[in-house]
Scaffold this motif. Structure first.
Motif, mmCIF file in Angstrom:
data_model
loop_
_atom_site.group_PDB
_atom_site.id
_atom_site.type_symbol
_atom_site.label_atom_id
_atom_site.label_comp_id
_atom_site.label_asym_id
_atom_site.label_seq_id
_atom_site.Cartn_x
_atom_site.Cartn_y
_atom_site.Cartn_z
ATOM 1 N N MET A 162 0.849 -1.211 0.000
ATOM 2 C CA MET A 162 0.000 0.000 0.000
ATOM 3 C C MET A 162 0.879 1.254 0.000
ATOM 4 O O MET A 162 0.631 2.210 -0.740
ATOM 5 N N ALA A 163 1.913 1.223 0.838
ATOM 6 C CA ALA A 163 2.814 2.384 0.895
ATOM 7 C C ALA A 163 3.561 2.546 -0.427
ATOM 8 O O ALA A 163 3.677 3.653 -0.968
ATOM 9 N N TRP A 193 -8.974 -2.459 5.940
ATOM 10 C CA TRP A 193 -7.800 -2.546 5.051
ATOM 11 C C TRP A 193 -7.887 -1.570 3.904
ATOM 12 O O TRP A 193 -6.865 -1.060 3.439
ATOM 13 N N SER A 194 -9.101 -1.248 3.474
ATOM 14 C CA SER A 194 -9.237 -0.161 2.487
ATOM 15 C C SER A 194 -8.743 1.129 3.116
ATOM 16 O O SER A 194 -8.049 1.925 2.493
ATOM 17 N N ARG A 195 -9.100 1.296 4.395
ATOM 18 C CA ARG A 195 -8.729 2.551 5.064
ATOM 19 C C ARG A 195 -7.203 2.685 5.187
ATOM 20 O O ARG A 195 -6.653 3.772 5.127
ATOM 21 N N SER A 235 -5.394 8.496 -11.246
ATOM 22 C CA SER A 235 -4.134 7.727 -11.304
ATOM 23 C C SER A 235 -4.446 6.236 -11.208
ATOM 24 O O SER A 235 -3.832 5.410 -11.863
ATOM 25 N N PHE A 236 -5.399 5.924 -10.329
ATOM 26 C CA PHE A 236 -5.872 4.542 -10.206
ATOM 27 C C PHE A 236 -7.138 4.522 -9.361
ATOM 28 O O PHE A 236 -7.467 5.500 -8.676
ATOM 29 N N VAL A 237 -7.837 3.405 -9.434
ATOM 30 C CA VAL A 237 -8.989 3.150 -8.555
ATOM 31 C C VAL A 237 -8.606 1.925 -7.723
ATOM 32 O O VAL A 237 -8.106 0.938 -8.265
ATOM 33 N N HIS A 238 -8.841 1.999 -6.410
ATOM 34 C CA HIS A 238 -8.431 0.894 -5.525
ATOM 35 C C HIS A 238 -9.647 0.252 -4.854
ATOM 36 O O HIS A 238 -10.491 0.947 -4.289
ATOM 37 N N ILE A 239 -9.673 -1.079 -4.908
ATOM 38 C CA ILE A 239 -10.719 -1.812 -4.174
ATOM 39 C C ILE A 239 -10.076 -2.934 -3.343
ATOM 40 O O ILE A 239 -8.942 -3.332 -3.605
#
Ligand SMILES: Cc1ncc(COP(=O)(O)O)c(C=O)c1O
Length: 363
Positions: A80-81, A102-104, A144-148
């Motif tokens: 994530m980092a 974990w999304s947070r 830039s991106f979408v995260h799920i």
């Protein structure tokens, strides 16, 4: 030794097929004269293990040569980092669907950069008890991106299908990696810690499209640059040899013993059904933490008895019978059964039967 019914959320149960092979490799790996944890990563033995693991990943997820398969120490949190540093762009949006803890954590990493962190949906107000209607989500094509997060380990929700986006789609698959067939080509980045569905703790796997590597800014520390991991085949520094070795065994087990991801998925459906059926047929004795049935996870089943005293008794009795790891996460409470790939069918069946008997006795 009797192996207990292990329902921990991770590190988690591994297949006996793999554990036995790992056990013998600890004393001597093949004909090398040394054990697997004593072996240099600069040997052809390790080259074969690493490249074998990558080949198994490519086979199971039917990856084209456009994807790199990388191993990153520090777990999913490190990825994530790294992805925030590699892919968040000043003035551009990084979009997130917030479906739990974990999304947070991924959102937090983005918010440390100069990018615009845009949470397009959050389940926080409903205690993450369901997922969004993916067709109603508003994505920015220029993000830039979408995260799920594919499977929410703590809340117990799991996407059954994924959103379609014009911007690169990133997915955290830590808790449902290789548990079902996935069309990997819809993602630009897939990542997850290994310690739930694939192996021991100690690393994350990253599957990244080569186009993403061209977007990484210059000047990052080598250890934080996915381009370096790709260029060095994950051996810029000493990789976690044993973790990668066991992961390769588990990938082989999915392929050779289970018969691939279609079969793995069917096993996982059947295992989860033992437990969800016990919940649904208990006349309200048990209630699930997820309020939309279609959002229920096949990997982490979150539920509770009709009062807290019964939850405690449930834990006491199951512990005495050799079940482990059934206490719910502190943020949800109640109970949680993690039925990852390697959780044996007998364990899920035994838990389902116990639940039915327990509900009859105390209902
Ligand atoms: C879905 C998900 N993402 C990320 C993480 C964090 O993983 P790690 O401990 O490997 O950083 C977890 C850990 O439980 C998880 O379940």
């Amino acid at each position: 030794m009797t192996r207990k019914h292990n329902f921990y959320a991770g590190p988690a149960v591994l297949p006996v097929w793999a554990v036995e092979k790992a056990q013998s490799a600890l004393m001597e790996y093949m004909d090398s004269g040394v054990g697997i944890t004593e072996m240099s990563h600069r040997t052809t033995y390790f080259d074969d293990i690493l490249n074998g693991a990558i080949a198994s990943v490519k086979k199971l997820y039917k990856l084209s040569d456009d994807y790199h398969v990388l191993f990153v120490q520090g777990g999913a949190s490190m990825v994530m980092a790294i992805s925030a540093l590699n892919f968040c762009r000043e003035g551009k949006k990084s979009q997130f669907v917030d479906t739990g803890t974990w999304s947070r954590r991924a959102i937090l990493e983005s918010s440390r950069t100069s990018a615009v962190t845009d949470v397009i949906w959050s389940g926080k107000d409903v205690n993450y008890s369901h997922l969004p209607d993916i067709d109603s989500l508003q994505f920015d094509d220029d993000a830039s991106f979408v995260h799920i997060t594919s499977n929410n380990t703590i809340a117990g929700t799991q996407y059954k299908k994924f959103p379609s986006t014009k911007a690169p789609l990133f997915v955290d698959m830590s808790s449902d990696f290789f548990s079902r067939p996935v069309d990997a080509s819809q993602f630009s980045l897939i990542y997850g810690g290994l310690q739930k569905n694939l192996g021991p703790a100690g690393a994350a796997m990253v599957i990244v499209h080569k186009d993403m590597l061209e977007k990484i800014p210059q000047g990052l520390s080598e250890m934080l640059d996915l381009g370096v991991y790709a260029k060095k085949n994950s051996i810029y520094n000493t990789p976690p040899v044993f973790t990668i070795f066991v992961t390769h065994l588990v990938l082989r087990w999915i392929d050779e013993v289970i018969g691939g991801l279609e079969n793995m998925h069917n096993h996982n459906l059947k295992k989860a059904a033992y437990i969800y059926d016990a919940i649904d047929e208990s006349n309200g004795f048990y209630s699930g933490a997820v309020d939309v049935k279609d959002d229920r996870s096949l990997m982490n089943i979150t539920f509770k008895c009709k009062n807290e005293e019964l939850d405690k008794l449930f834990l006491k009795e199951t512990t005495a019978l050799g079940f482990m790891g059934l206490k719910g996460h502190r943020s949800v409470g109640g109970l949680r059964a993690s039925t990852y790939n390697s959780c044996p069918m007998e364990s899920a069946n035994a838990l389902g039967s116990f639940m039915t008997d327990f509900a009859k006795k105390h209902g």
